[in-house]
Write a protein that holds these residues in place. Structure first.
Motif, PDB file in Angstrom:
ATOM      1  N   LYS A 172       0.850  -1.191   0.000  1.00  0.00           N
ATOM      2  CA  LYS A 172       0.000   0.000   0.000  1.00  0.00           C
ATOM      3  C   LYS A 172       0.882   1.236   0.000  1.00  0.00           C
ATOM      4  O   LYS A 172       1.777   1.369   0.829  1.00  0.00           O
TER       5      LYS A 172
ATOM      6  N   GLY B 149       0.651   5.369   0.180  1.00  0.00           N
ATOM      7  CA  GLY B 149      -0.258   6.426   0.599  1.00  0.00           C
ATOM      8  C   GLY B 149      -0.361   7.578  -0.377  1.00  0.00           C
ATOM      9  O   GLY B 149       0.483   7.763  -1.263  1.00  0.00           O
TER      10      GLY B 149
ATOM     11  N   THR C  54       2.329  10.314  -2.452  1.00  0.00           N
ATOM     12  CA  THR C  54       3.702   9.835  -2.294  1.00  0.00           C
ATOM     13  C   THR C  54       4.381   9.781  -3.656  1.00  0.00           C
ATOM     14  O   THR C  54       3.779   9.398  -4.652  1.00  0.00           O
TER      15      THR C  54
ATOM     16  N   GLU D  40       3.846  -1.074   3.852  1.00  0.00           N
ATOM     17  CA  GLU D  40       3.030   0.129   3.724  1.00  0.00           C
ATOM     18  C   GLU D  40       3.914   1.373   3.738  1.00  0.00           C
ATOM     19  O   GLU D  40       4.756   1.536   4.617  1.00  0.00           O
TER      20      GLU D  40
ATOM     21  N   GLY E 172       3.506   5.483   3.837  1.00  0.00           N
ATOM     22  CA  GLY E 172       2.499   6.467   4.222  1.00  0.00           C
ATOM     23  C   GLY E 172       2.254   7.544   3.182  1.00  0.00           C
ATOM     24  O   GLY E 172       2.757   7.491   2.062  1.00  0.00           O
ATOM     25  N   GLU E 173       1.492   8.552   3.599  1.00  0.00           N
ATOM     26  CA  GLU E 173       1.145   9.672   2.728  1.00  0.00           C
ATOM     27  C   GLU E 173       2.262  10.713   2.667  1.00  0.00           C
ATOM     28  O   GLU E 173       3.042  10.844   3.606  1.00  0.00           O
TER      29      GLU E 173
ATOM     30  N   CYS F  99       5.087  11.002   1.143  1.00  0.00           N
ATOM     31  CA  CYS F  99       6.478  10.546   1.280  1.00  0.00           C
ATOM     32  C   CYS F  99       7.224  10.768  -0.034  1.00  0.00           C
ATOM     33  O   CYS F  99       6.628  10.925  -1.093  1.00  0.00           O
TER      34      CYS F  99
ATOM     35  N   HIS G 248       7.155  -0.419   7.500  1.00  0.00           N
ATOM     36  CA  HIS G 248       6.145   0.648   7.501  1.00  0.00           C
ATOM     37  C   HIS G 248       6.901   1.974   7.472  1.00  0.00           C
ATOM     38  O   HIS G 248       7.650   2.279   8.395  1.00  0.00           O
TER      39      HIS G 248
ATOM     40  N   GLY H 107       6.395   5.822   7.640  1.00  0.00           N
ATOM     41  CA  GLY H 107       5.357   6.737   8.115  1.00  0.00           C
ATOM     42  C   GLY H 107       5.123   7.919   7.188  1.00  0.00           C
ATOM     43  O   GLY H 107       5.896   8.180   6.256  1.00  0.00           O
ATOM     44  N   ASN H 108       4.043   8.631   7.451  1.00  0.00           N
ATOM     45  CA  ASN H 108       3.684   9.815   6.666  1.00  0.00           C
ATOM     46  C   ASN H 108       4.813  10.859   6.684  1.00  0.00           C
ATOM     47  O   ASN H 108       5.540  10.970   7.657  1.00  0.00           O
ATOM     48  N   HIS H 109       4.945  11.603   5.597  1.00  0.00           N
ATOM     49  CA  HIS H 109       5.886  12.717   5.464  1.00  0.00           C
ATOM     50  C   HIS H 109       7.347  12.286   5.595  1.00  0.00           C
ATOM     51  O   HIS H 109       8.193  13.061   6.026  1.00  0.00           O
ATOM     52  N   SER H 110       7.668  11.064   5.192  1.00  0.00           N
ATOM     53  CA  SER H 110       9.046  10.550   5.277  1.00  0.00           C
ATOM     54  C   SER H 110       9.787  10.760   3.961  1.00  0.00           C
ATOM     55  O   SER H 110       9.184  10.807   2.897  1.00  0.00           O
TER      56      SER H 110
END
Length: 189
Positions: A129, A131, A134, A163, A165-166, A168, A181, A183-186
């Motif tokens: 997945k 996000g 990305t 996964e 995130g969003e 990225c 995983h 995370g968001n904003h990575s």
């Protein structure tokens, strides 16, 4: 069966006619003809979807595509598997030239606004997945599943999800494997 699964002769004939007649045509004529006829191949296709020249598509009945998606030339989409849902592509997505998106009885979900650079490989035997919004730069390898135990004769292994995130950014030539995983904003470089 290799291209359309167990969908029968009509599905195979429809696939062969559409891809043979319209898949190779260059320029604006080819884009227009694929815009009109390629949606008949897929499970679902939204509005304003652009299909590039030379696309290779397997198990199209397991691929859903949102609105305003652009597939560059020579993209490979393969949603094979007996028990999987397949590939779900959101809206406002760009998939670069020579990119491979494939499942082997797994699922791939690309949320809205994802941008996949050219010559990337996204592969899943479980769940992959990515996000919303990305960006995955060129030459990246992103795989869920695919771990094998080399000391076992039949090479069995684990298949775990992945996964991202969003919002990225996965920089060029990055490799991301299963059971991860991000995370968001990575940013991964």
């Amino acid at each position: 069966k290799f291209v359309v699964g167990d969908q029968g002769w009509w599905a195979l004939l429809k696939y062969e006619l559409i891809v043979t007649l319209f898949g190779w045509i260059p320029g604006a004529l080819g884009l227009t003809l694929r815009y009109l006829f390629f949606p008949f191949l897929f499970k679902k296709v939204g509005k304003k979807v652009i299909f590039g020249q030379g696309m290779n598509i397997r198990y199209p009945h397991k691929i859903s595509i949102g609105d305003q998606v652009i597939f560059d030339d020579d993209v490979f989409l393969d949603a094979k598997g007996a028990t999987n849902t397949g590939i779900q592509i959101g809206s406002k997505i760009y998939i670069g030239q020579n990119t491979i998106i494939q499942t082997k009885n797994g699922d791939i979900v690309l949320e809205d606004g994802v941008n996949i650079g050219y010559q990337c490989v996204l592969s899943s035997t479980n769940l992959l997945k990515i996000g919303a919004r990305t960006f995955i730069a060129a030459f990246c390898l992103v795989m869920s599943g695919g771990e094998h135990y080399v000391n076992v004769p039949h090479m069995a292994g684990r298949s775990l999800p992945l996964e991202i995130g969003e919002d990225c950014w996965i920089a060029a030539k990055v490799t991301v494997f299963q059971d991860c995983h991000i995370g968001n904003h990575s940013v991964v470089g």
